[in-house]
Design an enzyme around this catalytic site. Structure first.
Site, PDB file in Angstrom:
ATOM      1  N   ASP A   1       0.866  -1.273   0.000  1.00  0.00           N
ATOM      2  CA  ASP A   1       0.000   0.000   0.000  1.00  0.00           C
ATOM      3  C   ASP A   1       0.872   1.283   0.000  1.00  0.00           C
ATOM      4  OD1 ASP A   1      -2.854  -0.984   0.268  1.00  0.00           O
ATOM      5  OD2 ASP A   1      -1.506  -2.195   1.503  1.00  0.00           O
ATOM      6  N   THR A   2       0.565   2.070  -0.571  1.00  0.00           N
ATOM      7  CA  THR A   2       1.557   2.940  -1.181  1.00  0.00           C
ATOM      8  C   THR A   2       0.906   4.242  -1.646  1.00  0.00           C
ATOM      9  OG1 THR A   2       2.836   1.044  -1.922  1.00  0.00           O
ATOM     10  CG2 THR A   2       3.102   3.037  -3.198  1.00  0.00           C
ATOM     11  N   VAL A   3       1.710   5.306  -1.781  1.00  0.00           N
ATOM     12  CA  VAL A   3       1.217   6.518  -2.429  1.00  0.00           C
ATOM     13  C   VAL A   3       2.069   6.815  -3.654  1.00  0.00           C
ATOM     14  CG1 VAL A   3       0.269   7.518  -0.318  1.00  0.00           C
ATOM     15  CG2 VAL A   3       2.597   8.125  -0.993  1.00  0.00           C
TER      16      VAL A   3
END
Length: 532
Positions: free
Chosen positions: A353-355
């Protein structure tokens, strides 16, 4: 053009500068920097720092990052690897002696030394025009004053509440529960750490009180990390040669291993030889082909992808036309491949999960940037005094002695986070990325095909319902048409619905002929694209 009678949003247009991020506060921070004379790199780091505060389940300063940067007028793409290394004591001898045969998500052994702050400082020094002190001000304000929890952030936070309770990260569970939509969340300890970094640079993170707090938090849980490991991590981020593939009249660029961008190039190379499917963007043949291609390349990822500073990764072979042609010949439009060949082999002889954010400035500098804790709240291990949530990127390692991606001292694990860039005649035309853990290479390939092969506009290309083959099933979002699901099942795929959407994404198209920037942001997240 989209149907204006249906829910959706239009692409955003601007002339001078644009930012697309997964939170409005971050997009605004980037635009403020651009309008104050900063460049795309300054704005990107200002935005990602804000995201590390207001989207804490996805990213943080205790995580890693990668970046692709296209400097205006230079006809080149620069890549930076900001992923951290395992501690010096992380050897297979240690794990075998202690009976550890698998890495757990909340284990200190899943925590590598965070690389993000080293990367931010390195990128600003090489390509920025402002100091860390200037670009971190918006993030410091968000941490000190607090932010209101948005819909997707609250949704993810609640799903991770059990992890946070189990690890004792109680400051992220005010009143014993995850904050809800509209609640204000304040992080004074993180604000103090950001102030120290703004004042003293990356050294304030990797040495001194903050580093001691992180090391203490890990060692109390059985970690082998030392303050020396963190001090060494201060200079771990480094520039690398990007990898690329020719596709249509464009070149698609990725960071090299230990990132997974290699898979995007492989899938594009396989599918490019087949051409667009005759049944369009939501057609059975279109998705069957991509699913089959992904089964082949993800198999190769798990066999070969590792830290190239410690093992050889055969990038040239895996992206070579002969190898990709051999994989392409395995794909049939009327059935699935029942028995995959061994990794590295096809019908040709042999030879996990990441931006994300994108910024383009008025001069044409383009920045494609991704920053992550991996799973929701990473390891869930919070260094309380410094407010740093630590990632669990070490889960990318294997504990199989002799495997290329086996954990080892000062080694980087396989990484899922991948920024993307597309150029034409040497000039950047598209800065883009798709979030979502293992989905990212498949998601990037889908987005690029949606836009270039099937003629969807930039926002439609991001919005289109998503599928993803994972764990022996094809996971489908609720928006995927029933006819597509039924058709895939007839071809031999096991189709299964999922509760959570596949990732998120942002993109900025640089329309050089009209002097226009076109931006899009994924509705699966809380963010937006804005320009001026």
């Amino acid at each position: 053009m989209r149907d204006f009678q249906l829910p959706g949003r239009s692409p955003v247009l601007s002339a001078h500068g644009m930012a697309a991020t997964s939170m409005p506060q971050a997009t605004l921070a980037a635009l403020d920097v651009l309008r104050a004379g900063g460049n795309a790199m300054d704005a990107a780091i200002a935005a990602v720092a804000v995201l590390c505060v207001v989207e804490p389940q996805s990213t943080g300063i205790g995580g890693d990052c990668f970046c692709l940067y296209a400097p205006a007028g230079e006809r080149r793409v620069v890549a930076l690897n900001g992923s951290g290394r395992a501690p010096a004591g992380a050897s297979m001898d240690y794990f075998e002696a202690h009976g550890i045969s698998a890495l757990e998500a909340t284990s200190p052994h899943a925590v590598t030394v965070p690389g993000a702050i080293s990367a931010w400082e390195t990128l600003l020094a090489a390509h920025g025009s402002k100091s860390l002190d200037e670009v971190l001000r918006p993030a410091i304000a968000c941490a000190e004053e607090g932010f209101f929890v948005s819909s997707r952030v609250g949704y993810d936070w609640e799903s991770a509440a059990g992890k946070l309770r189990a690890t004792g990260a109680t400051s992220f569970l005010p009143g014993g529960n995850a904050p809800r939509y509209g609640d204000r969340f304040v992080q004074p300890h993180l604000a103090a750490t950001l102030r120290a970094i703004a004042r003293h640079g990356a050294r304030a993170f990797y040495e001194g009180e903050v580093a001691a707090d992180m090391v203490d938090s890990l060692r109390r849980r059985g970690g082998v990390h030392t303050e020396e490991d963190f001090a060494t991590g201060r200079t771990a981020a480094h520039f690398v040669a990007p990898i690329r593939i020719g596709w249509h009249e464009y070149e698609v660029w990725q960071c090299p291993p230990n990132g997974s961008g290699l898979l995007v190039l492989m899938m594009l190379g396989i599918l490019g030889g087949l051409g667009p499917a005759p049944d369009g963007p939501l057609g059975i043949t279109r998705w069957h082909r991509q699913i089959e291609a992904s089964r082949l390349v993800y198999r190769d990822r798990d066999a070969f992808l590792a830290d190239p500073l410690q093992v050889e990764v055969p990038v040239a072979k895996l992206t070579g036309p002969d190898y990709l042609a051999g994989l392409r010949r395995l794909i049939r439009d009327d059935a699935t491949v029942a028995d995959l060949p061994a990794p590295g082999e096809t019908l040709l002889p042999p030879h996990r999960d990441t931006v994300y954010l994108s910024v383009v400035d008025r001069d044409g500098n383009a920045c494609s940037f991704i920053n992550s804790l991996f799973e929701h709240f990473g390891s869930g291990i919070l260094a309380e005094r410094s407010g740093v949530m630590l990632h669990n990127r070490g889960l990318g390692f294997r504990l199989d002695r002799g495997h290329p991606n086996c954990i080892a001292p000062l080694k980087r694990p396989l990484h899922t986070i991948i920024p993307g860039m597309v150029t034409r005649n040497g000039e950047a035309v598209l800065s883009y990325g798709v979030m979502g853990g293992h989905y990212q290479p498949f998601g990037q390939t889908s987005f690029l095909a949606n836009y270039f092969d099937y003629g969807l506009d930039l926002q439609e290309a991001i919005d289109l319902p998503r599928v993803f083959p994972f764990g022996g099933k094809v996971e489908v979002e609720r928006g995927v048409p029933a006819a597509l699901c039924e058709g895939l099942a007839r071809l031999g795929h096991v189709v299964a619905p999922i509760d959570r959407p596949h990732g998120g994404g942002q993109a900025i198209w640089i329309d050089r002929s009209r002097g226009c920037l076109v931006g899009a942001s994924d509705p699966r997240k809380d963010g937006c694209a804005l320009g001026y």
